[in-house]
Structures are given as C-alpha cells and as structure tokens.
Design a protein around this motif. Structure first.
Motif, mmCIF file in Angstrom:
data_model
loop_
_atom_site.group_PDB
_atom_site.id
_atom_site.type_symbol
_atom_site.label_atom_id
_atom_site.label_comp_id
_atom_site.label_asym_id
_atom_site.label_seq_id
_atom_site.Cartn_x
_atom_site.Cartn_y
_atom_site.Cartn_z
ATOM 1 N N SER A 170 -7.166 1.102 1.457
ATOM 2 C CA SER A 170 -7.550 1.114 2.874
ATOM 3 C C SER A 170 -8.739 0.193 3.128
ATOM 4 O O SER A 170 -8.791 -0.521 4.135
ATOM 5 N N ASP A 204 0.835 -1.206 0.000
ATOM 6 C CA ASP A 204 0.000 0.000 0.000
ATOM 7 C C ASP A 204 0.867 1.252 0.000
ATOM 8 O O ASP A 204 0.734 2.136 -0.866
ATOM 9 N N VAL A 205 1.787 1.357 0.941
ATOM 10 C CA VAL A 205 2.600 2.573 1.049
ATOM 11 C C VAL A 205 3.569 2.697 -0.130
ATOM 12 O O VAL A 205 3.835 3.805 -0.615
ATOM 13 N N THR A 265 1.453 3.799 -3.327
ATOM 14 C CA THR A 265 1.048 5.196 -3.198
ATOM 15 C C THR A 265 2.235 6.137 -3.403
ATOM 16 O O THR A 265 2.125 7.165 -4.092
ATOM 17 N N SER A 297 -5.452 5.131 -2.675
ATOM 18 C CA SER A 297 -5.412 5.212 -1.215
ATOM 19 C C SER A 297 -6.744 4.799 -0.604
ATOM 20 O O SER A 297 -6.797 4.063 0.389
ATOM 21 N N THR A 322 -9.122 7.295 6.557
ATOM 22 C CA THR A 322 -8.722 7.481 5.165
ATOM 23 C C THR A 322 -9.890 7.919 4.299
ATOM 24 O O THR A 322 -9.749 8.792 3.426
ATOM 25 N N SER A 365 -1.078 7.103 3.810
ATOM 26 C CA SER A 365 -0.697 5.710 3.585
ATOM 27 C C SER A 365 0.403 5.283 4.545
ATOM 28 O O SER A 365 0.384 4.173 5.083
#
Length: 470
Positions: free
Chosen positions: A178, A73-74, A77, A174, A146, A117
C-alpha cells in the motif's frame, strides 16, 4: 540494433524522416549539426518524460505500470493467503470459505487482509485507471486506511492458531504494498505525466523555432507503439536539409488546391444537412424533462436511434436577438473572455456570410475528471419559422491534425435556435449532441454536460449584461 534494422524502422514507420549514421554499442547517436534549438529539445526528452506521454487520450506507460502494480498487489496477497490455508492442514475449499468468510472473525481469519487489498484494487483502478485523475488524495486514503487496519490486526489477531511466519508475511506485504502504491503514484506517475505534458507544450516554442521544430511531436502522436522507447528514438531524428526557396508553398500545389476545393464542396453540402438534422431532432416529440436549472432553464433528454443521448435546453434571455447572434456566432474569438468553459476559440475558414469552420478547446470539467477536449465545428446560420438557427457539427478539416495531448471530441448535429419574443427577450433553444470520448463512465459524462449547459447559459446572460452596460 543494426543499421539494417534502423533503415527498416525509418522506411516502415517514419516516411519523410531519416536517421543519422553512427551506431554505438549501447544505443543510437544523433547529429545536432546547426539545428541546436531542436537538438536541445531532443536532449530534454528523457525516459521519464517519454513514459509519461499520453497519446490520443490513452493511458501513459507509467500509469499502466501503476495499474499493473495494483493488480500485482491483490494477486500476491491472495496467493500468500491461499498458502496459509493450505499449510494449516486438512485443506478443504468449502470449509475454508465458511471459516474465513461466512463465519469471519477478525481474531482468527486472514481473509480481511485480502479484502483490504481487493478494496485498494477496485478503488485505485476506478479513479486512476478509469477516471484518470491526477491527484494523490485517493491513494493517500487507501494507504492510511490500510495502515490503520494493519496495526489493529496485529493487536487483535490470535497468533497462536496459525502459521505465524506466513501470517506475518501476509500482513506486512499488504502494509508495504500500500505504501509502494502511494510512493509510485506521487513520485512517478503524476510528476512524469506533468513533465510530459509540459514538454509537448513547449516543444514548438524553443529559442529559435522554425517549420521543422514540430517533427518530434508529430512522431510521438502518430506512433504510440514507441512510447517506451521514445526517449532514445526521439533523440535520433533531425530535419532534412532545407528545401529550395518557394518549394514549400503548399498553396501552389495542385493536390493541395484540389483538396481545398473538395472540402469547400463538402462544406456546402454538409452545412445544409447539419441544419436539417438538428432542426428535426430539436422539434420532435420524443423529449423527456431531465432537470430545471436555478435560472428556470428546462433541460430535456432524448436517446437517438443509435443509442446516444442528446440534450435540449429551453430558456429565455433578457437581450435582443441581434446581440445573442453576435455573441454566439460572430464573436467567436472573444468566447474565452466571457466563458470559462472554453480555453481557445478561433475562426479557421469562412465560406460565405453564413457558413464557416471554427476551432475550440474546452476547459477541464468536473474538477478535472473530464479533461480538455478540442472541437472542429462546421456552422451554418439559417432562418426558419421565425427562428435564427446556428447549426453546428464536427468535421475533419484537411489541414488541422489532432493535438497529441488533447482528445478530439465529436459533435453530432446540434444547434442554437433563437426567437425574439419581446423587445428585450429572446427564447433560446439549445440542442447539445456531443461525444467527448475517453474512458469516463456515462453517468459522469451526462452529469458534467448538464452542469456545463446550465453554466454556459449563466455565462451568456452575464455577457449580455456586460455588452449592454447594465
């Protein structure tokens, strides 16, 4: 997989077990034969259950995937954000850093999406990767946060001054990721781990259990590297043909007798060492006051030479010393009846009237943050300088292997030291020297231990009143 490779797996990893013949193109077959109860258990071992198994307290496969997804995820992003900056033209890292972060503006900057994120990454890995909690509330908070941020960003952001397609993609990614994290934890991680725990608990309680039933649990405990494939592998094992009558009487085996004799000799020597070590730690002058409980018990802390912290509690209980010795030493099997911090407690072996080995399982602590632990404790009851001392320390019992779904903790040399100071008053000195193991932060462990010590003293006081009929 060929028969040759199956044979290698059998010989290299599973001594004492063997695989049935009959290989299908898409997997392995198994022969249930007459052992229907055990085979029913093997059928129940689905892939979802196998991936939820936690071996030796380590992270399950499904939880590892969740942590990996949070990391993805991070990274995703951040990558989309970087592409947005590059395509904006005349990219310079220093200028972009000052524009997006130092002089941050919600209307013109997209760095806040990456920060959101990153915040999810830190929070989720801390609670679900490090603390290993099994509740959805934390991921629900990050998901709702989020969503609220994304909606606000859509309304406030100035869409005319950026690459609109990539900006939309960044915010949507994002938002979607989430929700995917919330879905993955609540629908996959928690149910699979609970199903795995239930499966391991009930494996040995099938309709017609016998001495061969626990084989699947032993395999999963000792061979964690097969966690991803354990559903297909587990279904392929069945127990050997029944041994001749009397051949499994381990008490008659010479090596078994020697092992027991060696352990008895070790217990004799170690029990005295435990007392001396605990007594010296209890009475040295290196203690500092940590806290005082509501009941007036003073808890001290000391750091030993190897860096581990030990705790000493000093208090007074209104009860004769004989009653406290019964509660703390003789009535081991009754401990779970009055002490909610202990789930199981029983004698394993008694060597003389003052030396024995017991087994205990603690209850969860800190609202589930500290899971159950099991202890095998060698105890020695000694009198010195007017004190009755119950010295304890962990030992490795030759006939009791660790349970697959409970972490085995290790106690260093500790003790209860009791001294009669009045007709119905006893001074209590408790030395707690334990390593509960696992991945918990040290401050969380110490806080839980301090709370447990105060609660345990309160439970002992209630037990004395019950037995005295007060």
């Amino acid at each position: 997989m060929t028969e040759h490779s199956i044979s290698e797996t059998r010989e290299g990893y599973l001594p004492g077990l063997y695989l049935p013949h009959g290989i299908l193109n898409n997997g392995l077959t198994y022969n249930c034969g007459v052992h229907s109860a055990f085979c029913t258990t093997c059928h129940a071992m689905s892939e979802d259950v196998a991936r939820g198994i936690q071996v030796n307290g380590r992270m399950s496969a499904v939880r590892r995937f969740f942590c990996l997804f949070v990391t993805f995820d991070v990274l995703l992003t951040s990558l989309i954000w970087l592409i947005c900056l590059v395509l904006a033209g005349n990219f310079n890292f220093t200028d972009a850093f000052y524009r997006e972060i130092v002089h941050y503006n919600i209307k013109t900057s997209l760095s806040d999406v990456v920060m959101a994120s990153l915040a999810r990454f830190i929070i989720l890995l801390f609670f679900y990767g490090l603390l290993h909690i099994d509740h959805w509330i934390i991921v629900a908070i990050t998901t709702v946060g989020t969503c609220c941020f994304s909606v606000e960003k859509v309304y406030i952001y100035d869409w005319t001054q950026s690459q609109q397609v990539l900006s939309v993609l960044l915010i949507l990614s994002s938002f979607i990721l989430s929700w995917a994290e919330g879905w993955l934890l609540d629908i996959k991680v928690i149910p699979q781990e609970r199903s795995a725990q239930q499966f391991l608990t009930t494996t040995t309680t099938t309709t017609n259990p016998d001495e061969r039933t626990p084989l699947i649990r032993s395999f999963l405990h000792n061979h964690a590297q097969f966690d991803v494939m354990s559903d297909s592998i587990a279904g392929t094992f069945y127990s050997p043909v029944e041994s001749p009558a009397g051949s499994d009487d381990e008490s008659e085996r010479p090596d078994k007798k020697k092992e027991q004799a060696d352990f008895a000799e070790y217990v004799k020597i170690r029990s005295n060492e435990i007392f001396e070590e605990a007594w010296n730690i209890l009475n040295n002058d290196k203690w500092t006051v940590e806290t005082t409980s509501p009941s007036g018990d003073v808890i001290y802390v000391q750091k030993l030479a190897k860096g581990e912290k030990v705790f000493r509690l000093i208090g007074v209980i209104e009860a004769p010393i004989s009653l406290l010795i019964d509660i703390l030493y003789h009535q081991v099997n009754e401990v779970p009846l009055w002490n909610p911090t202990v789930k199981e407690s029983k004698f394993l072996q008694k060597y003389d009237e003052n030396v024995d080995v017991i087994y205990q399982v603690s209850a969860e602590a800190a609202k589930g943050l500290v899971s159950s632990r099991e202890f095998i404790l060698l105890r020695n009851l000694v009198q010195k300088n007017g004190y009755h001392v119950i010295a304890t320390s962990s030992v490795k019992h030759p006939s009791l292997q660790p349970r697959p779904n409970i972490i085995r903790a290790e106690n260093g040399s500790g003790c209860w030291a009791l001294k009669q100071i009045a007709a119905f008053e006893t001074e209590v000195r408790w030395l707690l020297n334990t390593n509960i193991r696992g991945w918990l932060p040290q401050y969380a462990v110490e806080s839980a231990l301090l709370t447990a010590m105060s609660e345990n003293m309160a439970n002992i006081r209630r037990r004395t009143l019950q037995l005295r009929g007060v």
